[in-house]
Design a protein around this motif. Structure first.
Motif, PDB file in Angstrom:
ATOM      1  N   LYS A  38       0.816  -1.223   0.000  1.00 48.46           N
ATOM      2  CA  LYS A  38       0.000   0.000   0.000  1.00 48.46           C
ATOM      3  C   LYS A  38       0.843   1.263   0.000  1.00 48.46           C
ATOM      4  N   SER A  39       2.049   1.175   0.544  1.00 46.92           N
ATOM      5  CA  SER A  39       2.907   2.357   0.608  1.00 46.92           C
ATOM      6  C   SER A  39       3.385   2.753  -0.775  1.00 46.92           C
ATOM      7  N   ASN A  40       3.100   1.936  -1.753  1.00 44.91           N
ATOM      8  CA  ASN A  40       3.718   2.106  -3.061  1.00 44.91           C
ATOM      9  C   ASN A  40       2.716   2.056  -4.192  1.00 44.91           C
ATOM     10  N   VAL A  41       1.605   2.722  -3.941  1.00 42.06           N
ATOM     11  CA  VAL A  41       0.529   2.674  -4.922  1.00 42.06           C
ATOM     12  C   VAL A  41       0.809   3.641  -6.066  1.00 42.06           C
ATOM     13  N   HIS A  42       0.532   3.197  -7.268  1.00 40.25           N
ATOM     14  CA  HIS A  42       0.703   4.073  -8.434  1.00 40.25           C
ATOM     15  C   HIS A  42      -0.224   5.280  -8.330  1.00 40.25           C
TER      16      HIS A  42
END
Ligand code: GDP
Length: 301
Positions: A38-42
């Motif tokens: 989730k910390s790396n959502v586009h």
């Protein structure tokens, strides 16, 4: 690790580390994998929803550079050992999660043993530091017994204090993974060859037919390639990533869902690209026959 690849020095390109998260039950492996995902959502992604396909890639920063990390999205060491048993060494780095309020437990030790047997460097994520009674220093002391000595005590293992639930210091963990990869491993692959890798999970989808998530370990996988995965074969009709976006070319360490196989391979099966559909079918059929024979032989006993 699969380390340096075939080809000249000039052909080798740095590839992202592939990471497996292991540790004792309830110490927070699943939560950690969710938090990282989730910390790396586009940007622009609706609600930040990513589908679970068995592995995902995130971008992390190290010394001002954007770097990719691939996570196997199955917590625990069952998947890790299953792939190893089939000869597919899919993991470069093991993250061992230890709950700071609970300490080193039997499955912690098992996970360490698996990682050390596979020669995978370990990063220790000391989790649940938000909890009352959390004692991260005690974890460091306990783990010296297993040859994991923290850098601050003169060793070469990185310990990172985190809270997966409260999203504390996840960046620090990603940075430690990249630093460990750079210090301990030479992760390079030749993208200019036909792809090889391993199937991470696979199932029969109602609409799409057999769907397999594969991890490309070397070479580049392309739409249109003929592949054999275990005793399954087919032509790559479509590839999608964990954001359900189409992928045309998948480079080393990239996980993608492949659509187009005629049957469902097993998790841990290796795959490779061959020149022609005909060859893919021949190899697959030979493997199917071998499996049938082995099955019949065991029935006769
Ligand atoms: P797993 O069995 O290792 O996959 O553990 P889970 O990820 O399912 O976590 C077990 C429980 O610990 C769940 O109730 C999580 O919400 C909780 N948990 C995980 N990480 C943290 C954390 O950093 N802090 C706190 N307080 N609870 C956590």
């Amino acid at each position: 690790t699969y380390g340096e690849d075939a080809g000249d020095e000039d052909d080798l390109v740095v590839r992202p580390p592939v990471v497996t998260v292991m540790g004792h039950v309830d110490h927070g492996k699943t939560r950690l994998l969710d938090t990282i995902r989730k910390s790396n959502v586009h940007e622009g992604e609706a609600g930040g929803i990513t589908q679970h396909i068995g592995a995902y890639q995130v971008t992390a920063q190290l010394e001002g550079n954007d770097r990719l990390i691939t996570f196997i999205d199955t917590p625990g060491h069952e998947a890790f050992t299953a792939m190893r048993a089939r000869g597919a060494n899919s993991t470069d780095i093991a993250v061992i999660v230890v709950a700071a309020d609970d300490g080193v437990m039997p499955q912690t030790v098992e996970a360490i043993n698996h990682a050390q047997a596979a020669g995978a460097p370990i990063v220790v994520a000391v989790n649940k530091i938000d909890k009352e009674g959390a004692n991260p220093q005690k974890i460091r002391q306990q783990l010296t017994e297993y040859n994991l000595v923290a850098e601050e005590y003169g060793g070469d293992t990185m310990f990172v204090d985190i809270s997966a639930r409260q999203n504390i210091n996840i960046d620090g963990l990603l940075e430690a993974i990249l630093l460990t990869a750079d210090a301990a491993l030479d992760l390079r692959a030749n993208p200019a060859m036909e792809a090889q890798g391993v199937a991470i999970e696979a199932h029969l989808d109602r609409g799409r037919g057999p769907v397999a998530t594969v991890l490309v370990q070397r070479g580049t996988l392309r739409v249109g390639d003929s592949i054999v995965a275990g005793d399954a074969y087919g032509r790559v009709r479509r590839m999608v990533d964990e954001h359900n976006e189409d992928v045309i070319e998948a480079y080393p360490s990239r996980p993608v869902q492949v659509i187009g196989l005629t049957s469902v391979p097993g998790a841990g099966d290796t795959f490779l690209v061959v020149d022609e559909d005909r060859v893919a079918r021949q190899i697959a059929e030979r493997r199917q026959a071998r499996t049938r024979n082995a099955l019949n032989a065991s029935r006769r006993k």
